[in-house]
Design a protein around this motif. Structure first.
Motif, PDB file in Angstrom:
ATOM      1  N   UNK A 162       0.805  -1.220   0.000  1.00  0.00           N
ATOM      2  CA  UNK A 162       0.000   0.000   0.000  1.00  0.00           C
ATOM      3  C   UNK A 162       0.841   1.275   0.000  1.00  0.00           C
ATOM      4  N   UNK A 163       2.162   1.168   0.129  1.00  0.00           N
ATOM      5  CA  UNK A 163       3.016   2.364   0.127  1.00  0.00           C
ATOM      6  C   UNK A 163       2.762   3.240  -1.096  1.00  0.00           C
ATOM      7  N   UNK A 164       2.731   2.698  -2.324  1.00  0.00           N
ATOM      8  CA  UNK A 164       2.466   3.582  -3.462  1.00  0.00           C
ATOM      9  C   UNK A 164       1.092   4.248  -3.407  1.00  0.00           C
ATOM     10  N   UNK A 165       0.103   3.557  -2.846  1.00  0.00           N
ATOM     11  CA  UNK A 165      -1.236   4.139  -2.721  1.00  0.00           C
ATOM     12  C   UNK A 165      -1.187   5.341  -1.782  1.00  0.00           C
ATOM     13  N   UNK A 166      -0.595   5.166  -0.606  1.00  0.00           N
ATOM     14  CA  UNK A 166      -0.519   6.256   0.363  1.00  0.00           C
ATOM     15  C   UNK A 166       0.368   7.378  -0.152  1.00  0.00           C
TER      16      UNK A 166
END
Length: 147
Positions: free
Chosen positions: A90-94
């Motif tokens: 989820x790092x790229x999403x956040x």
């Protein structure tokens, strides 16, 4: 806690899983501030969520396999929350949400550094879609993403 999905749409499924503001803020604090204990997540967040909301969202994120909950080896009465690979993905999403917020909202400049460090070149496939949407919605291409 059984989750009933409203549709098979991947965007809907993701939003049902982690799309409420509190879950995203918990993930933000774990990813960018390394907060891994209930008390840290509760007391060190600027947003002041209640303990019942925090407990509910942590339970949901554990059930979804985004986090794990284990006893903290340094203190038997504390739980230690850990990101799983599913959570780390989820790092790229956040980062994308943070980059957008830094560009389009009155964000505190001191709090934008973490997301600005993760800024990226927009993929060509996204740029094509965005250009097409600007044309469809009557937005001049010279106004770009900031308009």
């Amino acid at each position: 806690m059984a989750v009933t999905n409203r549709s098979g749409c991947p965007i809907n499924l993701a939003i049902e899983l982690f799309g409420d503001r509190w879950s995203l803020l918990i993930l933000r604090d774990m990813i960018f501030a390394n907060r891994r204990h209930f008390r840290e997540l509760l007391r060190e967040s600027d947003e002041k969520m209640t303990s019942s909301i925090l407990a509910d969202r942590l339970e949901r994120l554990v059930e979804a396999g985004i986090l794990t909950r284990d006893d903290d080896p340094s203190h038997k009465q504390k739980a230690l929350y850990t990101l799983t690979n599913k959570g780390i993905d989820l790092v790229p999403v956040l980062a994308t949400i943070g980059i957008w917020g830094a560009s389009h909202c009155p964000a505190d400049p001191e709090k934008t550094a973490a997301t600005r460090d993760l800024d990226y070149q927009t993929p060509e496939s996204w740029s094509r879609l965005m250009s097409s949407l600007r044309a469809t919605h009557g937005i001049p291409t010279s106004s770009g993403a900031g308009a």
